[in-house]
Motif scaffolding. Sequence first.
Motif, PDB file in Angstrom:
ATOM      1  N   ARG A 201       1.013  -1.212  -0.078  1.00 11.55           N
ATOM      2  CA  ARG A 201       0.041  -0.047   0.099  1.00 11.55           C
ATOM      3  C   ARG A 201       0.835   1.218   0.062  1.00 11.55           C
ATOM      4  N   TYR A 202       0.785   2.078  -0.988  1.00 15.09           N
ATOM      5  CA  TYR A 202       1.710   3.063  -1.078  1.00 15.09           C
ATOM      6  C   TYR A 202       0.744   4.404  -1.550  1.00 15.09           C
ATOM      7  N   ASN A 203       1.082   5.790  -1.142  1.00 18.35           N
ATOM      8  CA  ASN A 203       0.129   6.756  -1.350  1.00 18.35           C
ATOM      9  C   ASN A 203       1.108   7.962  -1.602  1.00 18.35           C
TER      10      ASN A 203
ATOM     11  N   ASN B  90      -4.059  -6.486  -2.718  1.00 16.39           N
ATOM     12  CA  ASN B  90      -4.337  -5.655  -3.759  1.00 16.39           C
ATOM     13  C   ASN B  90      -5.034  -6.397  -4.946  1.00 16.39           C
TER      14      ASN B  90
ATOM     15  N   ASP C 208      -8.412  -7.535  -3.645  1.00 15.30           N
ATOM     16  CA  ASP C 208      -9.405  -6.533  -3.751  1.00 15.30           C
ATOM     17  C   ASP C 208      -9.854  -6.316  -5.326  1.00 15.30           C
TER      18      ASP C 208
ATOM     19  N   ARG D 171      -6.440   5.539 -10.437  1.00 13.65           N
ATOM     20  CA  ARG D 171      -6.220   4.920  -9.213  1.00 13.65           C
ATOM     21  C   ARG D 171      -4.661   5.640  -8.697  1.00 13.65           C
TER      22      ARG D 171
ATOM     23  N   GLU E 243      -6.404   9.153  -6.996  1.00 16.28           N
ATOM     24  CA  GLU E 243      -6.604   8.838  -5.743  1.00 16.28           C
ATOM     25  C   GLU E 243      -5.192   8.180  -4.877  1.00 16.28           C
ATOM     26  N   SER E 244      -4.126   8.587  -5.433  1.00 14.51           N
ATOM     27  CA  SER E 244      -2.927   8.397  -4.846  1.00 14.51           C
ATOM     28  C   SER E 244      -2.613   6.700  -4.284  1.00 14.51           C
ATOM     29  N   ASP E 245      -3.235   5.996  -4.949  1.00 12.48           N
ATOM     30  CA  ASP E 245      -3.186   4.640  -4.643  1.00 12.48           C
ATOM     31  C   ASP E 245      -2.263   3.605  -5.648  1.00 12.48           C
TER      32      ASP E 245
ATOM     33  N   TYR F 278      -2.204  -0.354  -5.623  1.00 12.79           N
ATOM     34  CA  TYR F 278      -3.177  -0.899  -6.111  1.00 12.79           C
ATOM     35  C   TYR F 278      -3.219  -0.391  -7.715  1.00 12.79           C
TER      36      TYR F 278
END
Lengths: 313, 309
Positions: free
Chosen positions: A62-64, A76, A79, A273, A277-279, A282
């Motif tokens: 998970r990295y934003n 990920n 999901d 994404r 959404e800074s995802d 994902y």
Amino acid sequence: MTIVRQAARAEASPAPAPAPGRTRPRSKDLRIALLFIAPAFLGFVAFYLVPTIRGIYLSFTRYNLFGDPKWIGLKNYTDIFKDKLFWNSLWVTLEYVVLNIGFQTVIALVLAVLMHRVAKSTLVRGVLLLPYLIANVVVAMVWFWMLDYQIGIVNQLIDWLGLPRIAFFGDQAWAIPTIAFVNVWRHMGYTALLIFAGLQAIPGHIYEVAALDGASAWKTFWRITMPLLRPVLVLVMVVTVIGSFQVFDTVAVTTGGGPINATRVIQMYIYQRAFAESDFGYASALSVILFIILGIVAFLQMKFLRGNESDLS
Amino acid sequence: MATTLSTRPRARTAPRRRKPINWGRVGSWTVLAFFILLTVVPFLWMIRTALSSNHSLAANSSNLLPADFSWGALKRVFGLQSQQDALAEGGSGAAVNFLLYLRNSLIVSTLITVAQVFFSSLAAYAFARLQWPGRDKVFSIFLGTLLVPPIFTALPNFLLIKNLGLLNTLLGIALPTMLMTPFAIFFLRQFFLGMSREVEEAAMLDGAKHLRIFFQIVLPNAVGPLATLGLLTFIAAWNDYFWPLLVGQTEASRVLTVGLGVFKSQSPQGAPDWSGLMAATLIAALPILILFLAFGKKVVNSIGFSGIK
């Protein structure tokens, strides 16, 4: 893959190359070779190799963009499997690819045969190639204007014919076919030229024999041209299908993924994404999945269309 | 590869000439003419709209000539029109400066083209002519990167450029493709492999070193393929949208394609500034059209199997 194979073949052909069965290349030029290769090698490691590994790593995190990536294993991927937007994007992309490749390949084949048989001038080929040299974004803008609902020339024409106007980019049912059409327009000449090059490689004497036997043009095309052209067609299909799956520019500047989710193709979804959404984790996992899909598609095409075997020998 | 394709003899069966009217030929030309028309008309329509004044478009939407001829749209996108005039003529009034985007696109594309062609030619020479262990293996690995889709490396490369502090700089946009692309190396290696060795070997006997041979003999002999590759690289760099969109977001680092997208999104929703948009589009397309008029034949002939990217 094919290109690698071509390269290998090309390497064997030029006369000055050492005879087959040669020993390992001697290392007499090692130092100068290292110097020559250094910049390209740096580019390869920094912008191809490391990013590929990093992309795979990020897909398990998970990295934003702030802080460090946090390892979350397969989360990920599980999901994504449950993500309705992902399945929608996959479906939309598939619809686009089928329409785009279907029309593009048939039109390009017709154009290639016509260029080969009646119009060999470079001018004709040049004109038909032109759209391919113009940016996706530019092409998209021009058609966006020509297909405008209110005052676009195409809808004026439709109106004049007495038919109801079409909201090409605004209607959910029309949006993907429209985008597919725009890109068929851009790529048909280029694809035709690739096929044309394949047609030129078929030896003329085969046609002469067919003509002597009194074969009709129709029969000659299906019995001789198509079988001999198959390897080229497969190669063209593999390359264009892979390119088609990565459609982005046209969508980004016309519909932006809408109306609703009608044109949110997979690369658009990855982009949103990652950057809206800074995802990044994902989005990376989505890219890995796209990569795998492309690999499978290329493999299946090569296998079932037997692209690596030529009937010309 | 490109050169072999263009020089291939074109021995074909001659079409029958006797018949008065060959309906097959008429049909063929009709189909071709249709597609040529389909190809050309959008370009004409773009130019026609760029030279129209925006307010007159609706009333003259199917007139083939510019509606109420005006240079206003072109002035507007070059930032030469006052805000009031721009608003009055249907523009958004937001500052747009396509002169700056044009400059940025030129810098980025030139940087990529010169650097990529030069560094790739060095590597291609090492792969084609120098003797060193592991050469062919390294080459196959390089080529393998052709299979990796650009989107896949784009996200990590974005992070790298960000870590290097090059976000929103022209260098950041150019850097990833400056050192090599697998296609460029493949393309040039093919040419070097087919080049005659005699001159090089003679120079070698005279005691010339590889570096000198490369710059004084190999490169001058490869001007044709280098130019073709340069042309293809320039066009690809000029047209790229996705990567500059990620890395060049600020006004100062915007290239034409990205600027075009921004311009469209700023255009008034109800009544878009079509003339302005087409003027901007024309500016983005024009350099390629000029290159095409000058070197079209080279590009056309370079499209073969080696042209697959």
